[in-house]
Design an enzyme around this catalytic site. Structure first.
Site, mmCIF file in Angstrom:
data_model
loop_
_atom_site.group_PDB
_atom_site.id
_atom_site.type_symbol
_atom_site.label_atom_id
_atom_site.label_comp_id
_atom_site.label_asym_id
_atom_site.label_seq_id
_atom_site.Cartn_x
_atom_site.Cartn_y
_atom_site.Cartn_z
ATOM 1 N N SER A 144 -10.201 3.104 6.262
ATOM 2 C CA SER A 144 -9.219 4.164 5.992
ATOM 3 C C SER A 144 -9.245 4.576 4.524
ATOM 4 C CB SER A 144 -7.806 3.697 6.330
ATOM 5 O OG SER A 144 -7.706 3.354 7.684
ATOM 6 N N LYS A 184 0.840 -1.199 0.000
ATOM 7 C CA LYS A 184 0.000 0.000 0.000
ATOM 8 C C LYS A 184 0.874 1.248 0.000
ATOM 9 C CE LYS A 184 -3.928 -1.889 2.593
ATOM 10 N NZ LYS A 184 -4.606 -1.857 3.891
HETATM 11 O O1 PNS Z 1 -4.284 -2.323 7.950
HETATM 12 P P1 PNS Z 1 -3.714 -3.348 7.015
HETATM 13 O O2 PNS Z 1 -2.896 -2.678 5.926
HETATM 14 O O3 PNS Z 1 -4.748 -4.284 6.469
HETATM 15 O O4 PNS Z 1 -2.705 -4.254 7.869
HETATM 16 C C1 PNS Z 1 -1.885 -5.222 7.258
HETATM 17 C C2 PNS Z 1 -0.682 -5.502 8.195
HETATM 18 C C3 PNS Z 1 0.073 -4.218 8.462
HETATM 19 C C4 PNS Z 1 -1.191 -6.079 9.495
HETATM 20 C C5 PNS Z 1 0.254 -6.532 7.491
HETATM 21 O O5 PNS Z 1 0.656 -6.004 6.249
HETATM 22 C C6 PNS Z 1 1.481 -6.860 8.347
HETATM 23 O O6 PNS Z 1 1.393 -7.652 9.259
HETATM 24 N N1 PNS Z 1 2.632 -6.213 8.027
HETATM 25 C C7 PNS Z 1 3.890 -6.419 8.733
HETATM 26 C C8 PNS Z 1 4.864 -7.281 7.884
HETATM 27 C C9 PNS Z 1 4.464 -8.739 7.954
HETATM 28 O O7 PNS Z 1 4.548 -9.388 8.974
HETATM 29 N N2 PNS Z 1 4.010 -9.264 6.795
HETATM 30 C C10 PNS Z 1 3.553 -10.642 6.686
HETATM 31 C C11 PNS Z 1 2.098 -10.742 7.075
HETATM 32 S S1 PNS Z 1 1.480 -12.412 7.025
#
Ligand code: PNS
Length: 169
Positions: A135, A47
């Site tokens: 959001s 994003k």
């Molecule tokens: O609000 P969102 O964008 O839906 O949240 C997604 C989020 C931030 C929770 C996810 O992208 C995340 O956990 N990012 C950290 C990096 C990570 O661990 N990625 C693997 C996820 S399985």
């Protein structure tokens, strides 16, 4: 009688670009289930954020304070969520569900976090009155000059409008 003497911590992760009343509702519900909640502001690589990470953290901190939520803090998730969970000693990730589309997105992430590090995810149903709040919609409405202040905590609408005025998308 069963009792536990350990403090339980959960992480509420997200992009929070920006934090909404829907997010805050889930954080409050998570706090009702766990002794401590860490709101984890992550960079979501897929994003393009409107707000900087620092700004997203600042707005989330202000929202938590304004809501009077004790035992809730806001931190940046610098890398993998599972590593962050280990660092803060979280026993679970808490995610809100607004409907089936959220579940379709969240289930693979929950299973991946379990696969990576046995981190469990607790899904919480959000307030029915806030199911339309996202959001992405807040940003889209603000981009077109529409009203968003009743969808977000105080000060967030101004921050979104300011970022858009500076050319953010
Ligand atoms: O609000 P969102 O964008 O839906 O949240 C997604 C989020 C931030 C929770 C996810 O992208 C995340 O956990 N990012 C950290 C990096 C990570 O661990 N990625 C693997 C996820 S399985």
């Amino acid at each position: 009688m069963y009792y536990r003497d350990e403090v339980t911590t959960a992480v509420c992760p997200g992009s929070f670009d920006p934090i909404t009343l829907g997010h805050l509702d889930i954080v409050a519900r998570a706090r009702a289930l766990f002794d401590e909640v860490v709101v984890g502001v992550a960079r979501n690589a897929s994003k393009n954020a409107l707000l900087s990470v620092d700004e997203r953290v600042r707005l989330a901190q202000k929202a938590v304070e304004h809501a009077g939520l004790e035992g809730v803090r806001v931190e940046v998730v610098p890398g993998l969520l599972v590593d962050f969970c280990r660092e803060v000693g979280a026993v679970a990730v808490v995610k809100g569900l607004r409907g089936g589309a959220d579940f379709d997105t969240e289930l693979p992430m929950a299973l991946m976090n379990r696969h990576l590090a046995e981190v469990e995810t607790v899904f919480v149903a959000g307030d029915a009155a806030l199911l339309h709040v996202a959001s992405s919609l807040v940003k889209d409405i603000a981009r077109h000059g529409g009203p968003v202040d009743d969808l977000v905590p105080p000060g967030v609408g101004d921050a979104v409008r300011a970022a858009l005025a500076q050319g953010g998308r």
